[in-house]
Structure formats: C-alpha cells, structure tokens
Design a protein around this motif. Structure first.
Motif, PDB file in Angstrom:
ATOM      1  N   TYR A 145       0.825  -1.212   0.000  1.00 31.55           N
ATOM      2  CA  TYR A 145       0.000   0.000   0.000  1.00 31.55           C
ATOM      3  C   TYR A 145       0.860   1.263   0.000  1.00 31.55           C
ATOM      4  CZ  TYR A 145      -4.302   2.614   0.707  1.00 31.55           C
ATOM      5  OH  TYR A 145      -5.370   3.441   0.529  1.00 31.55           O
ATOM      6  N   SER A 146       2.091   1.167   0.524  1.00 35.89           N
ATOM      7  CA  SER A 146       2.974   2.332   0.539  1.00 35.89           C
ATOM      8  C   SER A 146       3.307   2.792  -0.882  1.00 35.89           C
ATOM      9  CB  SER A 146       4.247   2.060   1.342  1.00 35.89           C
ATOM     10  OG  SER A 146       5.043   1.076   0.738  1.00 35.89           O
ATOM     11  N   LEU A 147       3.201   1.895  -1.865  1.00 32.77           N
ATOM     12  CA  LEU A 147       3.433   2.293  -3.262  1.00 32.77           C
ATOM     13  C   LEU A 147       2.386   3.311  -3.702  1.00 32.77           C
ATOM     14  CD1 LEU A 147       4.281  -1.158  -4.886  1.00 32.77           C
ATOM     15  CD2 LEU A 147       5.877   0.642  -4.169  1.00 32.77           C
ATOM     16  N   ARG A 148       1.162   3.126  -3.218  1.00 37.52           N
ATOM     17  CA  ARG A 148       0.084   4.072  -3.530  1.00 37.52           C
ATOM     18  C   ARG A 148       0.425   5.451  -2.958  1.00 37.52           C
ATOM     19  NH1 ARG A 148      -5.431   4.027  -4.876  1.00 37.52           N
ATOM     20  NH2 ARG A 148      -6.729   5.465  -3.679  1.00 37.52           N
ATOM     21  N   HIS A 149       0.939   5.464  -1.738  1.00 36.15           N
ATOM     22  CA  HIS A 149       1.315   6.727  -1.106  1.00 36.15           C
ATOM     23  C   HIS A 149       2.465   7.389  -1.852  1.00 36.15           C
ATOM     24  CE1 HIS A 149      -1.376   6.348   2.273  1.00 36.15           C
ATOM     25  NE2 HIS A 149      -0.989   5.089   2.420  1.00 36.15           N
ATOM     26  N   THR A 150       3.429   6.588  -2.273  1.00 39.16           N
ATOM     27  CA  THR A 150       4.563   7.123  -3.026  1.00 39.16           C
ATOM     28  C   THR A 150       4.081   7.737  -4.337  1.00 39.16           C
ATOM     29  OG1 THR A 150       6.042   5.497  -2.037  1.00 39.16           O
ATOM     30  CG2 THR A 150       6.787   6.537  -4.078  1.00 39.16           C
ATOM     31  N   TYR A 151       3.214   7.004  -5.028  1.00 38.37           N
ATOM     32  CA  TYR A 151       2.664   7.503  -6.294  1.00 38.37           C
ATOM     33  C   TYR A 151       1.960   8.845  -6.080  1.00 38.37           C
ATOM     34  CZ  TYR A 151      -0.559   7.928 -10.225  1.00 38.37           C
ATOM     35  OH  TYR A 151      -1.276   8.409 -11.296  1.00 38.37           O
ATOM     36  N   ALA A 152       1.074   8.900  -5.094  1.00 39.08           N
ATOM     37  CA  ALA A 152       0.314  10.125  -4.848  1.00 39.08           C
ATOM     38  C   ALA A 152       1.243  11.286  -4.497  1.00 39.08           C
ATOM     39  CB  ALA A 152      -0.695   9.897  -3.725  1.00 39.08           C
ATOM     40  N   LEU A 156       1.656  14.622  -6.882  1.00 37.99           N
ATOM     41  CA  LEU A 156       1.327  15.947  -6.354  1.00 37.99           C
ATOM     42  C   LEU A 156       2.538  16.866  -6.414  1.00 37.99           C
ATOM     43  CD1 LEU A 156      -0.906  14.915  -3.339  1.00 37.99           C
ATOM     44  CD2 LEU A 156      -1.649  16.172  -5.388  1.00 37.99           C
ATOM     45  N   GLN A 157       3.716  16.346  -6.098  1.00 37.44           N
ATOM     46  CA  GLN A 157       4.935  17.152  -6.173  1.00 37.44           C
ATOM     47  C   GLN A 157       5.254  17.563  -7.603  1.00 37.44           C
ATOM     48  OE1 GLN A 157       7.825  14.723  -4.120  1.00 37.44           O
ATOM     49  NE2 GLN A 157       7.320  15.629  -2.145  1.00 37.44           N
ATOM     50  N   GLU A 158       4.804  16.743  -8.562  1.00 40.67           N
ATOM     51  CA  GLU A 158       5.029  17.067  -9.976  1.00 40.67           C
ATOM     52  C   GLU A 158       3.969  18.032 -10.503  1.00 40.67           C
ATOM     53  OE1 GLU A 158       4.991  13.080 -11.452  1.00 40.67           O
ATOM     54  OE2 GLU A 158       7.112  12.770 -11.054  1.00 40.67           O
ATOM     55  N   GLY A 159       3.030  18.416  -9.635  1.00 39.02           N
ATOM     56  CA  GLY A 159       2.047  19.424 -10.011  1.00 39.02           C
ATOM     57  C   GLY A 159       0.760  18.901 -10.609  1.00 39.02           C
ATOM     58  N   VAL A 160       0.484  17.612 -10.501  1.00 36.81           N
ATOM     59  CA  VAL A 160      -0.779  17.085 -11.012  1.00 36.81           C
ATOM     60  C   VAL A 160      -1.914  17.646 -10.151  1.00 36.81           C
ATOM     61  CG1 VAL A 160      -2.156  14.981 -11.346  1.00 36.81           C
ATOM     62  CG2 VAL A 160       0.259  14.996 -11.944  1.00 36.81           C
ATOM     63  N   HIS A 161      -2.952  18.107 -10.790  1.00 39.67           N
ATOM     64  CA  HIS A 161      -4.095  18.691 -10.088  1.00 39.67           C
ATOM     65  C   HIS A 161      -4.745  17.639  -9.191  1.00 39.67           C
ATOM     66  CE1 HIS A 161      -8.016  20.525  -9.441  1.00 39.67           C
ATOM     67  NE2 HIS A 161      -7.457  21.673  -9.810  1.00 39.67           N
ATOM     68  N   ASN A 211      -8.269   9.522 -10.770  1.00 41.31           N
ATOM     69  CA  ASN A 211      -7.462   8.422 -11.287  1.00 41.31           C
ATOM     70  C   ASN A 211      -7.189   7.376 -10.207  1.00 41.31           C
ATOM     71  OD1 ASN A 211      -6.102   7.406 -13.683  1.00 41.31           O
ATOM     72  ND2 ASN A 211      -4.204   7.725 -12.568  1.00 41.31           N
ATOM     73  N   MET A 212      -7.039   7.826  -8.960  1.00 47.57           N
ATOM     74  CA  MET A 212      -6.739   6.911  -7.864  1.00 47.57           C
ATOM     75  C   MET A 212      -7.988   6.314  -7.224  1.00 47.57           C
ATOM     76  SD  MET A 212      -3.587   8.843  -5.953  1.00 47.57           S
ATOM     77  CE  MET A 212      -3.445   7.547  -4.713  1.00 47.57           C
ATOM     78  N   GLY A 213      -9.171   6.811  -7.601  1.00 52.32           N
ATOM     79  CA  GLY A 213     -10.394   6.305  -7.000  1.00 52.32           C
ATOM     80  C   GLY A 213     -10.551   6.760  -5.565  1.00 52.32           C
ATOM     81  N   THR A 214     -10.208   8.020  -5.299  1.00 56.79           N
ATOM     82  CA  THR A 214     -10.327   8.564  -3.951  1.00 56.79           C
ATOM     83  C   THR A 214     -10.910   9.968  -4.066  1.00 56.79           C
ATOM     84  OG1 THR A 214      -9.152   8.849  -1.849  1.00 56.79           O
ATOM     85  CG2 THR A 214      -7.955   9.499  -3.856  1.00 56.79           C
ATOM     86  N   SER A 215     -10.919  10.702  -2.990  1.00 56.14           N
ATOM     87  CA  SER A 215     -11.461  12.060  -2.998  1.00 56.14           C
ATOM     88  C   SER A 215     -10.335  13.072  -2.808  1.00 56.14           C
ATOM     89  CB  SER A 215     -12.476  12.227  -1.860  1.00 56.14           C
ATOM     90  OG  SER A 215     -11.827  12.110  -0.606  1.00 56.14           O
ATOM     91  N   THR A 216     -10.614  14.301  -3.204  1.00 58.45           N
ATOM     92  CA  THR A 216      -9.627  15.356  -2.989  1.00 58.45           C
ATOM     93  C   THR A 216      -9.436  15.591  -1.493  1.00 58.45           C
ATOM     94  OG1 THR A 216     -11.344  17.041  -3.249  1.00 58.45           O
ATOM     95  CG2 THR A 216     -10.001  16.537  -5.185  1.00 58.45           C
ATOM     96  N   GLU A 217     -10.497  15.386  -0.712  1.00 58.52           N
ATOM     97  CA  GLU A 217     -10.389  15.535   0.746  1.00 58.52           C
ATOM     98  C   GLU A 217      -9.392  14.523   1.308  1.00 58.52           C
ATOM     99  OE1 GLU A 217     -13.413  15.186  -0.836  1.00 58.52           O
ATOM    100  OE2 GLU A 217     -13.992  17.300  -0.722  1.00 58.52           O
ATOM    101  N   TYR A 241      -1.856  13.905   2.115  1.00 59.67           N
ATOM    102  CA  TYR A 241      -0.723  14.413   1.348  1.00 59.67           C
ATOM    103  C   TYR A 241      -0.638  15.929   1.358  1.00 59.67           C
ATOM    104  CZ  TYR A 241      -1.347   9.679  -0.190  1.00 59.67           C
ATOM    105  OH  TYR A 241      -1.516   8.324  -0.205  1.00 59.67           O
ATOM    106  N   GLY A 242      -1.331  16.566   2.276  1.00 57.78           N
ATOM    107  CA  GLY A 242      -1.310  18.026   2.367  1.00 57.78           C
ATOM    108  C   GLY A 242       0.085  18.575   2.532  1.00 57.78           C
ATOM    109  N   HIS A 243       0.969  17.771   3.128  1.00 60.60           N
ATOM    110  CA  HIS A 243       2.354  18.210   3.339  1.00 60.60           C
ATOM    111  C   HIS A 243       3.094  18.409   2.023  1.00 60.60           C
ATOM    112  CE1 HIS A 243       2.571  13.834   2.904  1.00 60.60           C
ATOM    113  NE2 HIS A 243       3.811  14.003   2.508  1.00 60.60           N
ATOM    114  N   THR A 244       2.582  17.836   0.951  1.00 56.53           N
ATOM    115  CA  THR A 244       3.273  17.976  -0.332  1.00 56.53           C
ATOM    116  C   THR A 244       2.781  19.187  -1.113  1.00 56.53           C
ATOM    117  OG1 THR A 244       1.691  16.630  -1.556  1.00 56.53           O
ATOM    118  CG2 THR A 244       3.562  15.485  -0.534  1.00 56.53           C
ATOM    119  N   SER A 245       1.676  19.785  -0.680  1.00 52.44           N
ATOM    120  CA  SER A 245       1.083  20.844  -1.494  1.00 52.44           C
ATOM    121  C   SER A 245       1.981  22.067  -1.634  1.00 52.44           C
ATOM    122  CB  SER A 245      -0.298  21.238  -0.955  1.00 52.44           C
ATOM    123  OG  SER A 245      -0.180  21.676   0.372  1.00 52.44           O
TER     124      SER A 245
END
Length: 184
Positions: free
Chosen positions: A117-124, A128-133, A140-146, A152-156
């Motif tokens: 599951y950590s791969l999912r976190h790494t991907y996200a 986000l660091q690459e600037g994907v909205h 794409n990940m099947g989750t919510s922006t919330e 991942y707010g720390h990456t914003s």
C-alpha cells in the motif's frame, strides 16, 4: 485491484494527432470505489506488460512440454498476475517483502515497515509534487480530494513552489508604504 486484472482490461490511448509521443496505457480496474479506468503514469508500462506476457507464454510452453500437451494460448480473459494454473494471485505480500529485503529498503525514512500500500502513497506524493491537479489525481486513484489533502497536504507547498515564489508586475520602488495611512 490489480489481482483481478485481465488482458482485456488494458487499453492503449492513442497520442494526439501529429504527436510523436507513444500511446498511453489505461487499465480498467475495480476497487473500493467501483470500476474505473486508471491511466498509467507513463507509456513505459506497456513494455512491462509485454514482458509479463512473454514470461507467461514461456511458462505455458514449459508446462506443455512437461505434460506432453499443446501449449495453452493466452486469451483476453486470462489474468495478468496469475499462478502457474492461471488462477489470480491472491497476495503480493511475500514477493514484495522479498523485493524490499533484497533492495535493503524494508523501512521508510520514519522507521515504518513498508507495505504494498505504501506504493500508492509514493505515487500520490510524487504526482502531487510534480504538479498534477488534486481533482484529476483523486479521480485516477479512485479517492477524494479531501482524502488526498488529509494524507498528502504536506506535499502541497512543494508542489506549488512555482506558484508560491512567482513574481508578478510588483515593483518595490512603486509600492506604497504599508504604514503611511497610520501617520496622517
């Protein structure tokens, strides 16, 4: 869920007309939020699916030789990640743990044991660091922006470095002093 991914669930997304970019890959998956198409991070994923297909063909050839039968042909309904008998792999945990151990990266920088599951976190985090909205990534990940914001707010701030450090037409010499109105 990649465990149930079949060959029919892969689709090439052709590049825009006039582009010399390779086709992207979409995977039709069913997860907690239901079925959806997921766009792979890079078109290079196609190369790895081809390798998996060739490995499976070789495996079926060896099984056929051993059993003195004609090799089974791979169909669109066959699982991509499967056991020798064609049934889907139910868990990647042992293989993943072995991979991490051989790479000597069993723990993250905080000392936590890495999981699949950590791969999912790494991907996200990377996306986000690459600037994907966030909205597009969440879809794409099947989750919510919330959920992305919560985890991942720390990456914003890092992802928004250009926005946060840009300079417009502001010129220091032409600005009013912020306290002028207090001195009147």
């Amino acid at each position: 869920d990649l465990r149930n991914l079949k060959w029919r669930d892969l689709r090439e997304i052709p590049p825009q007309k006039g582009s010399n970019q390779p086709a992207d890959i979409a995977l039709y998956v069913t997860g907690k939020t239901g079925p959806r198409e997921v766009v792979a991070r890079t078109s290079e994923v196609k190369k790895y699916f081809k390798i998996i297909l060739e490995l499976r063909k070789d495996e079926l050839e060896k099984i056929a030789i051993k059993e003195k039968k004609k090799p089974k042909k791979i169909t669109q309904d066959d699982y991509i990640f499967c056991n020798r008998d064609g049934t889907p792999i139910t868990s990647f945990k042992k293989s993943f743990a072995t991979l991490l151990q051989s790479a000597k990266v069993e723990e993250d920088t905080h000392g936590n044991k890495r999981t699949i599951y950590s791969l999912r976190h790494t991907y996200a985090t990377f996306r986000l660091q690459e600037g994907v909205h966030q909205f597009i990534l969440a879809k794409n990940m099947g989750t919510s922006t919330e959920m992305l914001e919560r985890h991942y707010g720390h990456t914003s701030s890092v992802a928004s470095v250009e926005e946060l450090t840009k300079s417009g037409n502001f010129k220091r010499g032409n600005s009013a002093k912020s306290v002028d109105w207090l001195m009147e």
